[in-house]
Scaffold this motif. Structure first.
Motif, mmCIF file in Angstrom:
data_model
loop_
_atom_site.group_PDB
_atom_site.id
_atom_site.type_symbol
_atom_site.label_atom_id
_atom_site.label_comp_id
_atom_site.label_asym_id
_atom_site.label_seq_id
_atom_site.Cartn_x
_atom_site.Cartn_y
_atom_site.Cartn_z
ATOM 1 N N SER A 16 8.202 5.775 -13.665
ATOM 2 C CA SER A 16 7.060 5.643 -12.943
ATOM 3 C C SER A 16 7.386 4.927 -11.556
ATOM 4 C CB SER A 16 6.443 4.050 -13.107
ATOM 5 O OG SER A 16 6.078 4.376 -14.383
ATOM 6 N N LEU A 17 6.839 5.496 -10.645
ATOM 7 C CA LEU A 17 7.175 4.852 -8.955
ATOM 8 C C LEU A 17 5.656 4.815 -8.041
ATOM 9 C CD1 LEU A 17 9.196 8.158 -7.674
ATOM 10 C CD2 LEU A 17 9.571 5.247 -8.006
ATOM 11 N N ARG A 18 5.731 3.631 -7.826
ATOM 12 C CA ARG A 18 4.108 3.013 -7.349
ATOM 13 C C ARG A 18 4.394 4.261 -5.242
ATOM 14 N NH1 ARG A 18 -0.119 -0.709 -7.216
ATOM 15 N NH2 ARG A 18 -0.491 -1.862 -5.365
ATOM 16 N N LEU A 19 3.333 4.245 -5.250
ATOM 17 C CA LEU A 19 3.446 5.202 -3.951
ATOM 18 C C LEU A 19 2.704 4.340 -3.256
ATOM 19 C CD1 LEU A 19 3.595 8.956 -4.233
ATOM 20 C CD2 LEU A 19 5.509 7.511 -3.663
ATOM 21 N N LYS A 73 -7.122 -4.533 3.523
ATOM 22 C CA LYS A 73 -5.458 -4.012 4.219
ATOM 23 C C LYS A 73 -5.413 -2.764 4.613
ATOM 24 C CE LYS A 73 -3.351 -7.960 1.236
ATOM 25 N NZ LYS A 73 -2.670 -8.348 0.478
ATOM 26 N N SER A 74 -6.286 -2.016 4.504
ATOM 27 C CA SER A 74 -6.616 -0.548 4.718
ATOM 28 C C SER A 74 -5.668 0.003 4.410
ATOM 29 C CB SER A 74 -6.240 -0.999 6.176
ATOM 30 O OG SER A 74 -7.633 -0.634 7.305
ATOM 31 N N THR A 75 -5.356 -0.129 2.518
ATOM 32 C CA THR A 75 -4.268 0.716 1.996
ATOM 33 C C THR A 75 -4.856 1.080 1.415
ATOM 34 O OG1 THR A 75 -3.397 -1.909 0.821
ATOM 35 C CG2 THR A 75 -2.353 -0.903 2.952
ATOM 36 N N VAL A 76 -4.054 2.432 0.286
ATOM 37 C CA VAL A 76 -3.717 2.627 -0.463
ATOM 38 C C VAL A 76 -2.836 3.237 -1.220
ATOM 39 C CG1 VAL A 76 -4.312 4.779 0.394
ATOM 40 C CG2 VAL A 76 -5.275 4.810 -1.688
ATOM 41 N N HIS A 77 -2.747 2.963 -2.764
ATOM 42 C CA HIS A 77 -1.536 2.846 -3.652
ATOM 43 C C HIS A 77 -2.048 4.098 -4.602
ATOM 44 C CE1 HIS A 77 -0.549 -0.817 -1.961
ATOM 45 N NE2 HIS A 77 -1.465 -1.032 -2.041
ATOM 46 N N LEU A 78 -0.996 4.415 -5.116
ATOM 47 C CA LEU A 78 -0.400 5.788 -6.140
ATOM 48 C C LEU A 78 0.245 5.195 -7.346
ATOM 49 C CD1 LEU A 78 -2.185 8.065 -7.070
ATOM 50 C CD2 LEU A 78 -0.397 9.314 -6.242
ATOM 51 N N GLN A 79 -0.293 4.249 -8.506
ATOM 52 C CA GLN A 79 0.691 4.066 -9.344
ATOM 53 C C GLN A 79 1.003 5.439 -10.302
ATOM 54 O OE1 GLN A 79 2.264 0.485 -10.159
ATOM 55 N NE2 GLN A 79 3.788 2.338 -11.680
ATOM 56 N N MET A 80 2.636 5.505 -10.904
ATOM 57 C CA MET A 80 2.953 6.689 -11.453
ATOM 58 C C MET A 80 3.349 6.887 -12.481
ATOM 59 S SD MET A 80 2.777 9.405 -8.296
ATOM 60 C CE MET A 80 4.505 8.772 -7.202
ATOM 61 N N ASN A 81 2.904 6.755 -13.225
ATOM 62 C CA ASN A 81 3.401 6.950 -14.692
ATOM 63 C C ASN A 81 3.972 8.127 -15.753
ATOM 64 O OD1 ASN A 81 3.555 3.933 -14.062
ATOM 65 N ND2 ASN A 81 1.504 3.782 -15.439
ATOM 66 N N SER A 82 4.550 7.316 -16.951
ATOM 67 C CA SER A 82 5.058 9.235 -17.015
ATOM 68 C C SER A 82 5.086 10.137 -16.470
ATOM 69 C CB SER A 82 3.612 9.303 -18.111
ATOM 70 O OG SER A 82 3.944 8.131 -18.720
ATOM 71 N N LEU A 83 5.826 10.282 -14.940
ATOM 72 C CA LEU A 83 6.539 10.756 -14.313
ATOM 73 C C LEU A 83 6.942 12.384 -14.859
ATOM 74 C CD1 LEU A 83 6.965 9.318 -11.610
ATOM 75 C CD2 LEU A 83 5.497 10.397 -11.500
ATOM 76 N N LYS A 84 6.575 13.653 -14.965
ATOM 77 C CA LYS A 84 7.217 14.688 -15.378
ATOM 78 C C LYS A 84 7.711 15.560 -14.502
ATOM 79 C CE LYS A 84 3.311 15.135 -18.206
ATOM 80 N NZ LYS A 84 1.942 16.069 -18.696
ATOM 81 N N PRO A 85 8.942 16.540 -14.255
ATOM 82 C CA PRO A 85 9.640 16.815 -13.566
ATOM 83 C C PRO A 85 8.294 18.054 -13.064
ATOM 84 C CG PRO A 85 10.558 17.626 -14.972
ATOM 85 C CD PRO A 85 9.408 16.922 -15.532
ATOM 86 N N GLU A 86 7.439 18.603 -13.586
ATOM 87 C CA GLU A 86 6.047 19.288 -12.128
ATOM 88 C C GLU A 86 6.035 18.474 -11.534
ATOM 89 O OE1 GLU A 86 6.478 18.816 -15.724
ATOM 90 O OE2 GLU A 86 4.910 19.223 -16.788
ATOM 91 N N ASP A 87 5.510 16.514 -11.312
ATOM 92 C CA ASP A 87 4.711 16.187 -10.110
ATOM 93 C C ASP A 87 6.726 15.703 -9.430
ATOM 94 O OD1 ASP A 87 4.648 13.609 -13.002
ATOM 95 O OD2 ASP A 87 2.560 14.944 -11.908
#
Length: 122
Positions: A16-19, A73-87
């Protein structure tokens, strides 16, 4: 409007990663915020967007990625789980500003961040 992303990096498949993206400047008129990505040799594609009317996800990320937004806060996040190489791609923060031309006509102006690299190893 200036957009600054953070949170990219290298992760193994299944991880997982969080942008995060922070907007500054004339943020009060921002209508849509979201994320796009561009892999080498491919066109930039929508990942997820959010506005008061809808939240949209690319079919390839549905059920794995979640977009969240904090207008205070003028923010946006993207929680990315189960990441794949094609991501693997450069991920860009996106903001759509609703404004009015000097002739009084409404218009939307697009803004982009500088991009953050996400690499998913197999």
């Amino acid at each position: 409007v200036q957009l600054v992303e953070s949170g990219g990096g290298l992760v193994q498949a299944g991880g997982s990663l969080r942008l995060s993206c922070a907007a500054s400047g004339s943020t009060s008129g921002i209508y849509t915020m979201g994320w796009y990505r561009q892999a080498p040799g491919k066109q930039r594609e929508l990942v997820a967007t959010n506005n008061v009317d809808s939240t949209n996800y690319a079919d390839s990320v549905k059920g794995r990625f979640t977009i969240s937004r904090n207008d205070a806060k003028s923010t946006v996040h993207l929680q990315m789980n189960s990441l794949k190489p094609e991501d693997t791609a450069v991920y860009y923060c996106y903001a759509e500003l609703a404004t009015v031309t000097r002739h009084g006509r409404p218009e939307f102006v697009d803004y982009w961040g500088q991009g953050t690299q996400v690499t998913v190893s197999s």
